[in-house]
Motif scaffolding. Structure first.
Motif, PDB file in Angstrom:
ATOM      1  N   LYS A 137     -12.583  -7.960   3.363  1.00 16.12           N
ATOM      2  CA  LYS A 137     -13.799  -8.401   2.669  1.00 16.12           C
ATOM      3  C   LYS A 137     -13.566  -8.204   1.178  1.00 16.12           C
ATOM      4  N   ASP A 138     -13.991  -9.164   0.389  1.00 14.55           N
ATOM      5  CA  ASP A 138     -13.826  -9.153  -1.059  1.00 14.55           C
ATOM      6  C   ASP A 138     -12.360  -8.998  -1.459  1.00 14.55           C
ATOM      7  N   GLY A 139     -11.496  -9.774  -0.820  1.00 11.78           N
ATOM      8  CA  GLY A 139     -10.071  -9.759  -1.142  1.00 11.78           C
ATOM      9  C   GLY A 139      -9.731 -10.806  -2.182  1.00 11.78           C
ATOM     10  N   ALA A 140      -8.571 -10.661  -2.781  1.00  9.55           N
ATOM     11  CA  ALA A 140      -8.103 -11.611  -3.784  1.00  9.55           C
ATOM     12  C   ALA A 140      -7.412 -12.793  -3.116  1.00  9.55           C
ATOM     13  N   LEU A 141      -7.553 -13.966  -3.729  1.00 11.60           N
ATOM     14  CA  LEU A 141      -6.803 -15.139  -3.294  1.00 11.60           C
ATOM     15  C   LEU A 141      -5.347 -14.918  -3.702  1.00 11.60           C
ATOM     16  N   LYS A 142      -4.424 -15.079  -2.773  1.00 12.85           N
ATOM     17  CA  LYS A 142      -3.002 -14.810  -2.998  1.00 12.85           C
ATOM     18  C   LYS A 142      -2.219 -16.117  -3.022  1.00 12.85           C
ATOM     19  N   VAL A 143      -1.088 -16.105  -3.754  1.00 13.65           N
ATOM     20  CA  VAL A 143      -0.234 -17.289  -3.876  1.00 13.65           C
ATOM     21  C   VAL A 143       1.224 -16.840  -3.819  1.00 13.65           C
ATOM     22  N   ALA A 144       2.046 -17.633  -3.133  1.00 12.60           N
ATOM     23  CA  ALA A 144       3.502 -17.435  -3.160  1.00 12.60           C
ATOM     24  C   ALA A 144       4.147 -18.799  -3.348  1.00 12.60           C
ATOM     25  N   ARG A 145       5.371 -18.782  -3.900  1.00  9.03           N
ATOM     26  CA  ARG A 145       6.111 -20.031  -4.114  1.00  9.03           C
ATOM     27  C   ARG A 145       7.404 -20.007  -3.320  1.00  9.03           C
ATOM     28  N   PHE A 146       7.840 -21.206  -2.944  1.00 13.06           N
ATOM     29  CA  PHE A 146       9.102 -21.390  -2.240  1.00 13.06           C
ATOM     30  C   PHE A 146       9.796 -22.567  -2.907  1.00 13.06           C
ATOM     31  N   ALA A 147      10.978 -22.311  -3.474  1.00 16.44           N
ATOM     32  CA  ALA A 147      11.718 -23.366  -4.168  1.00 16.44           C
ATOM     33  C   ALA A 147      12.981 -23.748  -3.398  1.00 16.44           C
ATOM     34  N   GLY A 148      12.993 -23.511  -2.095  1.00 19.43           N
ATOM     35  CA  GLY A 148      14.111 -23.938  -1.273  1.00 19.43           C
ATOM     36  C   GLY A 148      15.013 -22.836  -0.777  1.00 19.43           C
ATOM     37  N   THR A 149      14.826 -21.602  -1.244  1.00 18.17           N
ATOM     38  CA  THR A 149      15.676 -20.506  -0.776  1.00 18.17           C
ATOM     39  C   THR A 149      14.872 -19.363  -0.167  1.00 18.17           C
ATOM     40  N   LYS A 150      13.826 -18.896  -0.864  1.00 24.36           N
ATOM     41  CA  LYS A 150      13.014 -17.798  -0.337  1.00 24.36           C
ATOM     42  C   LYS A 150      11.623 -17.847  -0.956  1.00 24.36           C
ATOM     43  N   PHE A 151      10.676 -17.179  -0.288  1.00 16.25           N
ATOM     44  CA  PHE A 151       9.320 -17.071  -0.794  1.00 16.25           C
ATOM     45  C   PHE A 151       9.231 -15.911  -1.775  1.00 16.25           C
ATOM     46  N   GLU A 152       8.483 -16.118  -2.864  1.00 16.34           N
ATOM     47  CA  GLU A 152       8.218 -15.065  -3.843  1.00 16.34           C
ATOM     48  C   GLU A 152       6.738 -15.105  -4.180  1.00 16.34           C
ATOM     49  N   GLU A 153       6.091 -13.945  -4.182  1.00 14.22           N
ATOM     50  CA  GLU A 153       4.683 -13.886  -4.534  1.00 14.22           C
ATOM     51  C   GLU A 153       4.500 -14.175  -6.020  1.00 14.22           C
ATOM     52  N   VAL A 154       3.461 -14.943  -6.358  1.00 15.03           N
ATOM     53  CA  VAL A 154       3.127 -15.258  -7.748  1.00 15.03           C
ATOM     54  C   VAL A 154       2.198 -14.161  -8.254  1.00 15.03           C
ATOM     55  N   GLU A 155       2.587 -13.514  -9.336  1.00 14.88           N
ATOM     56  CA  GLU A 155       1.740 -12.490  -9.945  1.00 14.88           C
ATOM     57  C   GLU A 155       0.623 -13.188 -10.702  1.00 14.88           C
ATOM     58  N   LEU A 156      -0.627 -12.841 -10.393  1.00 16.36           N
ATOM     59  CA  LEU A 156      -1.781 -13.512 -10.975  1.00 16.36           C
ATOM     60  C   LEU A 156      -2.623 -12.544 -11.784  1.00 16.36           C
ATOM     61  N   GLN A 157      -3.133 -13.023 -12.909  1.00 16.52           N
ATOM     62  CA  GLN A 157      -4.092 -12.270 -13.704  1.00 16.52           C
ATOM     63  C   GLN A 157      -5.478 -12.644 -13.224  1.00 16.52           C
ATOM     64  N   ASP A 158      -6.256 -11.688 -12.746  1.00 17.51           N
ATOM     65  CA  ASP A 158      -7.634 -11.891 -12.327  1.00 17.51           C
ATOM     66  C   ASP A 158      -7.789 -13.073 -11.363  1.00 17.51           C
ATOM     67  N   PRO A 159      -7.166 -12.995 -10.170  1.00 18.85           N
ATOM     68  CA  PRO A 159      -7.272 -14.103  -9.213  1.00 18.85           C
ATOM     69  C   PRO A 159      -8.689 -14.242  -8.668  1.00 18.85           C
ATOM     70  N   PRO A 160      -9.047 -15.428  -8.194  1.00 15.57           N
ATOM     71  CA  PRO A 160     -10.354 -15.606  -7.562  1.00 15.57           C
ATOM     72  C   PRO A 160     -10.496 -14.670  -6.365  1.00 15.57           C
ATOM     73  N   ARG A 161     -11.725 -14.327  -6.039  1.00 16.28           N
ATOM     74  CA  ARG A 161     -12.028 -13.427  -4.919  1.00 16.28           C
ATOM     75  C   ARG A 161     -12.591 -14.233  -3.755  1.00 16.28           C
ATOM     76  N   ILE A 162     -12.222 -13.817  -2.549  1.00 20.58           N
ATOM     77  CA  ILE A 162     -12.812 -14.360  -1.331  1.00 20.58           C
ATOM     78  C   ILE A 162     -13.690 -13.249  -0.781  1.00 20.58           C
ATOM     79  N   HIS A 163     -15.002 -13.424  -0.873  1.00 20.71           N
ATOM     80  CA  HIS A 163     -15.936 -12.343  -0.556  1.00 20.71           C
ATOM     81  C   HIS A 163     -16.216 -12.179   0.927  1.00 20.71           C
ATOM     82  N   GLN A 164     -15.800 -13.129   1.748  1.00 20.28           N
ATOM     83  CA  GLN A 164     -16.028 -13.030   3.180  1.00 20.28           C
ATOM     84  C   GLN A 164     -14.844 -12.324   3.822  1.00 20.28           C
TER      85      GLN A 164
END
Length: 171
Positions: free
Chosen positions: A87-114
């Motif tokens: 509950k009230d977690g941050a929206l997360k993002v990762a990128r994949f450019a063809g070799t491996k997934f890497e999490e994108v570091e975000l400044q003040d990401p949107p929140r998912i309140h549910q």
């Protein structure tokens, strides 16, 4: 003739939380977001080729979109005790450019309140639009009944430019 049908995935990867398409030098692939991995399925004359990609983060992606040569997957925080969406977690993002997934570091990401939520993304005019809405689990009539969910509350959305979210959350 349904007897000629063959299963693409035998279930060993677990449930599918979301899907995406991925295009690279090998061609087009259908992607499935499973617990702790993404599964790429490539369809060709020689049959279905399967590739497994490790998801090296503690949250579960629910949707993905390719922007240029990079796939971006989106999800929410997970409660470490229950394994369910936080509950009230941050929206997360990762990128994949063809070799491996890497999490994108975000400044003040949107929140998912549910806790439970529905999340989808689409590409439009060089940006990714991410949509989410709360969900509630509907109790089944019996133990054999499949789980169902009802979407609740307002639809929220924001845009992602490949580096971060570039605008306010809209309702």
């Amino acid at each position: 003739d349904l007897s000629a049908w063959e299963a693409l995935v035998d279930g060993r990867s677990g449930p599918v939380f979301g899907t995406f398409t991925w295009s690279d030098s090998k061609g087009l692939a259908l992607g499935l977001l499973n617990p702790e991995q993404a599964t790429l399925l490539r369809f060709g004359a020689e049959g279905v080729q399967t590739e497994f990609l490790r998801l090296p983060f503690k949250w579960q992606p629910e949707t993905g979109v390719q922007l240029g040569d990079t796939l971006y997957v989106f999800g929410g925080d997970v409660d470490p005790v229950t394994g369910l969406p936080a509950k009230d977690g941050a929206l997360k993002v990762a990128r994949f450019a063809g070799t491996k997934f890497e999490e994108v570091e975000l400044q003040d990401p949107p929140r998912i309140h549910q806790g439970l939520f529905w999340l989808k993304a689409l590409r439009h005019e060089g940006r990714i639009h991410v949509f989410w809405r709360g969900a509630e689990e509907n109790p089944g009539a019996s133990f054999e009944a499949p789980l169902t969910f009802t979407l609740t509350g307002q639809l929220h959305w924001t845009t992602f430019d490949g580096h971060g979210f570039d605008g306010p959350v809209r309702n």
